[in-house]
Scaffold this motif. Structure first.
Motif, mmCIF file in Angstrom:
data_model
loop_
_atom_site.group_PDB
_atom_site.id
_atom_site.type_symbol
_atom_site.label_atom_id
_atom_site.label_comp_id
_atom_site.label_asym_id
_atom_site.label_seq_id
_atom_site.Cartn_x
_atom_site.Cartn_y
_atom_site.Cartn_z
ATOM 1 N N PRO A 1 0.827 -1.212 0.000
ATOM 2 C CA PRO A 1 0.000 0.000 0.000
ATOM 3 C C PRO A 1 0.862 1.264 0.000
ATOM 4 O O PRO A 1 2.024 1.237 0.400
ATOM 5 N N ILE A 2 0.259 2.335 -0.451
ATOM 6 C CA ILE A 2 0.903 3.648 -0.435
ATOM 7 C C ILE A 2 0.302 4.425 0.732
ATOM 8 O O ILE A 2 -0.915 4.615 0.805
ATOM 9 N N PHE A 3 1.152 4.842 1.660
ATOM 10 C CA PHE A 3 0.735 5.663 2.800
ATOM 11 C C PHE A 3 1.043 7.121 2.469
ATOM 12 O O PHE A 3 2.187 7.451 2.159
ATOM 13 N N LEU A 4 0.032 7.969 2.523
ATOM 14 C CA LEU A 4 0.234 9.404 2.337
ATOM 15 C C LEU A 4 0.255 10.047 3.713
ATOM 16 O O LEU A 4 -0.705 9.936 4.484
ATOM 17 N N GLN B 1 -3.114 -4.681 3.060
ATOM 18 C CA GLN B 1 -1.685 -4.972 2.987
ATOM 19 C C GLN B 1 -1.111 -4.832 1.580
ATOM 20 O O GLN B 1 0.093 -4.960 1.385
ATOM 21 N N GLN B 2 -1.989 -4.584 0.594
ATOM 22 C CA GLN B 2 -1.503 -4.392 -0.773
ATOM 23 C C GLN B 2 -2.543 -3.653 -1.600
ATOM 24 O O GLN B 2 -3.718 -3.611 -1.247
ATOM 25 N N ASP B 3 -2.068 -3.062 -2.688
ATOM 26 C CA ASP B 3 -2.924 -2.387 -3.662
ATOM 27 C C ASP B 3 -3.975 -1.491 -3.010
ATOM 28 O O ASP B 3 -5.179 -1.629 -3.258
ATOM 29 N N ALA B 4 -3.515 -0.565 -2.193
ATOM 30 C CA ALA B 4 -4.417 0.370 -1.524
ATOM 31 C C ALA B 4 -3.691 1.687 -1.294
ATOM 32 O O ALA B 4 -2.469 1.727 -1.175
ATOM 33 N N ILE B 5 -4.485 2.744 -1.233
ATOM 34 C CA ILE B 5 -3.992 4.065 -0.851
ATOM 35 C C ILE B 5 -4.490 4.299 0.567
ATOM 36 O O ILE B 5 -5.693 4.190 0.837
ATOM 37 N N ILE B 6 -3.590 4.627 1.475
ATOM 38 C CA ILE B 6 -3.963 4.879 2.865
ATOM 39 C C ILE B 6 -3.593 6.312 3.199
ATOM 40 O O ILE B 6 -2.420 6.680 3.177
#
Length: 175
Positions: free
Chosen positions: A3-6, A69-74
């Motif tokens: 995932p990508i954490f902003l 845990q994958q393929d998500a924007i957080i």
């Protein structure tokens, strides 16, 4: 993909950019503040008022392992990166992008917003101190991306371009 954490200070564009990036990548977007509100059936401001910031920070830490845990924007709350344990978790389990934005731009963006429990428009010096305390913590990331002066769509294009080049997380930005 992880995932990508902003991360970044309130008003830096995490929610807006996260939503647009999620649409662009066709990935789900999880806003940690909204996740906490749903899980505990209280608004963030209510949690702060009734239980205090320390309890809210505990909620933030407790939900991290529950997130995709994958393929998500957080999109994280502005204080998520304050905790060394939270930063470590995000760095080990995703790609962390710090959305950097000048404080004057943040004040302009939030001039009508009264929903943020830690943001006080009348106490600019206190907000500057909070921003300055958090800045080095936000920089503990994979990539720093300036959002002040850019349209959200431009920021999303930059992230997408870096993903396409497969150099995301390999940028040398983390020092």
């Amino acid at each position: 993909m992880k995932p990508i954490f902003l991360t970044g200070f309130m008003g830096s564009g995490k929610t807006t950019i996260g939503s647009l990036l999620g649409k662009r990548l066709d990935w789900p977007v999880v806003d940690t503040d909204h996740y906490i509100e749903e899980k505990y059936d209280q608004k963030v401001a209510e949690i702060f008022a009734l239980h205090g910031e320390e309890v809210f920070r505990g909620y933030e830490a407790s939900i991290l392992p529950e997130l995709p845990q994958q393929d998500a924007i957080i999109t994280t709350g502005g204080g998520m990166a304050v905790s060394a344990e939270n930063r470590k978790y995000m760095l080990e389990n995703g790609f962390v992008i710090f959305l950097s934005c000048p404080l004057d731009t943040i004040f302009e963006r939030l001039k009508e917003d009264r929903s943020r429990p830690l943001f006080n428009h009348e106490k600019k010096i206190e907000m500057e101190k909070l921003y300055d305390r958090r800045l080095p913590l936000y920089r503990d990331c994979h990539w720093v991306l300036e959002t002040g002066g850019y349209e959200p769509e431009e920021t999303v294009e930059e992230i997408a371009a870096r993903l396409a080049r497969s150099d995301f997380g390999q940028t040398g930005d983390k020092q």
